[in-house]
Design a protein around this motif. Structure first.
Motif, mmCIF file in Angstrom:
data_model
loop_
_atom_site.group_PDB
_atom_site.id
_atom_site.type_symbol
_atom_site.label_atom_id
_atom_site.label_comp_id
_atom_site.label_asym_id
_atom_site.label_seq_id
_atom_site.Cartn_x
_atom_site.Cartn_y
_atom_site.Cartn_z
ATOM 1 N N LEU A 1 24.954 41.001 30.738
ATOM 2 C CA LEU A 1 25.556 40.230 29.651
ATOM 3 C C LEU A 1 27.084 40.344 29.663
ATOM 4 O O LEU A 1 27.793 39.355 29.455
ATOM 5 N N VAL A 2 27.597 41.541 29.913
ATOM 6 C CA VAL A 2 29.049 41.731 29.982
ATOM 7 C C VAL A 2 29.615 40.953 31.169
ATOM 8 O O VAL A 2 30.656 40.294 31.059
ATOM 9 N N LEU A 3 28.933 41.008 32.303
ATOM 10 C CA LEU A 3 29.369 40.277 33.488
ATOM 11 C C LEU A 3 29.400 38.770 33.226
ATOM 12 O O LEU A 3 30.368 38.078 33.572
ATOM 13 N N ALA A 4 28.348 38.258 32.603
ATOM 14 C CA ALA A 4 28.298 36.825 32.284
ATOM 15 C C ALA A 4 29.429 36.440 31.331
ATOM 16 O O ALA A 4 30.038 35.365 31.476
ATOM 17 N N THR A 5 29.719 37.302 30.380
ATOM 18 C CA THR A 5 30.826 37.039 29.458
ATOM 19 C C THR A 5 32.147 37.000 30.204
ATOM 20 O O THR A 5 32.970 36.105 29.988
ATOM 21 N N GLY A 6 32.362 37.952 31.098
ATOM 22 C CA GLY A 6 33.603 37.983 31.862
ATOM 23 C C GLY A 6 33.790 36.752 32.721
ATOM 24 O O GLY A 6 34.878 36.168 32.771
ATOM 25 N N ILE A 7 32.717 36.339 33.383
ATOM 26 C CA ILE A 7 32.805 35.156 34.253
ATOM 27 C C ILE A 7 33.038 33.895 33.420
ATOM 28 O O ILE A 7 33.862 33.049 33.774
ATOM 29 N N SER A 8 32.341 33.783 32.295
ATOM 30 C CA SER A 8 32.467 32.566 31.483
ATOM 31 C C SER A 8 33.833 32.448 30.814
ATOM 32 O O SER A 8 34.261 31.350 30.481
ATOM 33 N N GLN A 9 34.520 33.569 30.628
ATOM 34 C CA GLN A 9 35.822 33.543 29.965
ATOM 35 C C GLN A 9 36.987 33.573 30.947
ATOM 36 O O GLN A 9 38.131 33.790 30.543
ATOM 37 N N SER A 10 36.716 33.358 32.213
ATOM 38 C CA SER A 10 37.752 33.524 33.238
ATOM 39 C C SER A 10 38.958 32.623 33.050
ATOM 40 O O SER A 10 40.061 32.990 33.414
ATOM 41 N N GLY A 11 38.819 31.453 32.484
ATOM 42 C CA GLY A 11 39.965 30.581 32.286
ATOM 43 C C GLY A 11 40.581 30.679 30.909
ATOM 44 O O GLY A 11 41.573 30.025 30.614
ATOM 45 N N VAL A 12 39.990 31.501 30.045
ATOM 46 C CA VAL A 12 40.405 31.530 28.650
ATOM 47 C C VAL A 12 41.221 32.773 28.312
ATOM 48 O O VAL A 12 42.215 32.689 27.592
ATOM 49 N N ILE A 13 40.803 33.921 28.800
ATOM 50 C CA ILE A 13 41.476 35.176 28.463
ATOM 51 C C ILE A 13 42.285 35.665 29.663
ATOM 52 O O ILE A 13 42.072 35.216 30.782
ATOM 53 N N PRO A 14 43.217 36.591 29.442
ATOM 54 C CA PRO A 14 44.067 37.074 30.541
ATOM 55 C C PRO A 14 43.254 37.641 31.707
ATOM 56 O O PRO A 14 42.169 38.206 31.527
ATOM 57 N N GLY A 15 43.823 37.504 32.910
ATOM 58 C CA GLY A 15 43.135 37.902 34.132
ATOM 59 C C GLY A 15 42.763 39.371 34.197
ATOM 60 O O GLY A 15 41.724 39.718 34.755
ATOM 61 N N GLY A 16 43.574 40.246 33.637
ATOM 62 C CA GLY A 16 43.264 41.673 33.654
ATOM 63 C C GLY A 16 42.000 41.996 32.878
ATOM 64 O O GLY A 16 41.195 42.833 33.292
ATOM 65 N N ILE A 17 41.832 41.318 31.752
ATOM 66 C CA ILE A 17 40.629 41.546 30.944
ATOM 67 C C ILE A 17 39.412 40.974 31.661
ATOM 68 O O ILE A 17 38.336 41.585 31.664
ATOM 69 N N VAL A 18 39.578 39.825 32.285
ATOM 70 C CA VAL A 18 38.473 39.233 33.064
ATOM 71 C C VAL A 18 38.071 40.176 34.187
ATOM 72 O O VAL A 18 36.879 40.424 34.410
ATOM 73 N N ALA A 19 39.065 40.719 34.889
ATOM 74 C CA ALA A 19 38.763 41.661 35.977
ATOM 75 C C ALA A 19 38.002 42.861 35.445
ATOM 76 O O ALA A 19 37.038 43.332 36.070
ATOM 77 N N LEU A 20 38.402 43.361 34.285
ATOM 78 C CA LEU A 20 37.703 44.499 33.677
ATOM 79 C C LEU A 20 36.272 44.125 33.306
ATOM 80 O O LEU A 20 35.339 44.898 33.543
ATOM 81 N N LEU A 21 36.092 42.927 32.752
ATOM 82 C CA LEU A 21 34.762 42.479 32.345
ATOM 83 C C LEU A 21 33.863 42.134 33.526
ATOM 84 O O LEU A 21 32.657 41.974 33.354
ATOM 85 N N VAL A 22 34.434 42.029 34.708
ATOM 86 C CA VAL A 22 33.627 41.764 35.902
ATOM 87 C C VAL A 22 33.410 43.053 36.700
ATOM 88 O O VAL A 22 32.287 43.363 37.104
ATOM 89 N N LEU A 23 34.467 43.810 36.905
ATOM 90 C CA LEU A 23 34.363 45.008 37.749
ATOM 91 C C LEU A 23 33.610 46.154 37.072
ATOM 92 O O LEU A 23 32.850 46.862 37.735
ATOM 93 N N LEU A 24 33.807 46.328 35.773
ATOM 94 C CA LEU A 24 33.140 47.424 35.076
ATOM 95 C C LEU A 24 31.616 47.309 35.119
ATOM 96 O O LEU A 24 30.935 48.263 35.513
ATOM 97 N N PRO A 25 31.029 46.163 34.760
ATOM 98 C CA PRO A 25 29.565 46.086 34.839
ATOM 99 C C PRO A 25 29.023 46.177 36.262
ATOM 100 O O PRO A 25 27.924 46.695 36.476
ATOM 101 N N VAL A 26 29.787 45.685 37.234
ATOM 102 C CA VAL A 26 29.337 45.810 38.623
ATOM 103 C C VAL A 26 29.307 47.281 39.014
ATOM 104 O O VAL A 26 28.325 47.761 39.608
ATOM 105 N N ALA A 27 30.349 48.033 38.669
ATOM 106 C CA ALA A 27 30.400 49.458 38.997
ATOM 107 C C ALA A 27 29.273 50.221 38.309
ATOM 108 O O ALA A 27 28.622 51.076 38.924
ATOM 109 N N VAL A 28 29.020 49.918 37.043
ATOM 110 C CA VAL A 28 27.950 50.606 36.315
ATOM 111 C C VAL A 28 26.594 50.289 36.942
ATOM 112 O O VAL A 28 25.779 51.193 37.168
ATOM 113 N N THR A 29 26.353 49.019 37.241
ATOM 114 C CA THR A 29 25.058 48.627 37.807
ATOM 115 C C THR A 29 24.833 49.273 39.169
ATOM 116 O O THR A 29 23.731 49.765 39.452
#
Length: 137
Positions: free
Chosen positions: A87-115
């Motif tokens: 769910l966090v990963l999907a949120t990060g990907i869906s918000q990629s054009g809306v929120i700053p890139g650093g937050i998107v990277a965090l919302l993508v890399l963090l769930p991948v690392a945890v999984t």
């Protein structure tokens, strides 16, 4: 022949569970901030915001219980944790054009690392209940 299982959880699992606790802290801070806004009258839709904040706090509780269960070799904890990461990963990907890139990277890399930390073979073996049970005395 008995096989001894390790007494300590593997490092990838420990790191993944620590990252989950970081996520829980961030979500809890968001929920508390939302409740403060409701109590301070700073939001128009107070009831909706309060319910959403309570939902977030419930998710925090579920994640903590699931992380504790997995740490204690109960594999059922893996399901809620991986589901939350998706769910966090999907949120990060869906918000990629809306929120700053650093937050998107965090919302993508963090769930991948945890999984990855939850699903590497040593982590899976840690909670594998197919191993012989401990003797009850």
């Amino acid at each position: 022949m008995t096989t001894e299982r390790p007494a300590r959880p593997p490092l990838p699992l420990v790191l993944a569970l620590l990252l989950v606790l970081v996520e829980v802290g961030a979500l809890a801070a968001l929920a508390v901030g939302m409740l403060v806004e409701v109590l301070g009258g700073a939001t128009v839709s107070g009831a909706v915001t309060a319910v959403l904040a309570l939902l977030f706090l419930g998710i925090c509780a579920l994640l903590v219980v699931a992380a504790r269960a997995l740490h204690q070799r109960r594999r059922w904890g893996r399901g809620p944790l991986v589901t939350w990461q998706l769910l966090v990963l999907a949120t990060g990907i869906s918000q990629s054009g809306v929120i700053p890139g650093g937050i998107v990277a965090l919302l993508v890399l963090l769930p991948v690392a945890v999984t990855v930390g939850l699903l590497v073979p040593p982590s899976v073996a840690w909670a594998d209940r197919t191993a012989p049970p401990r003797a009850v005395v």
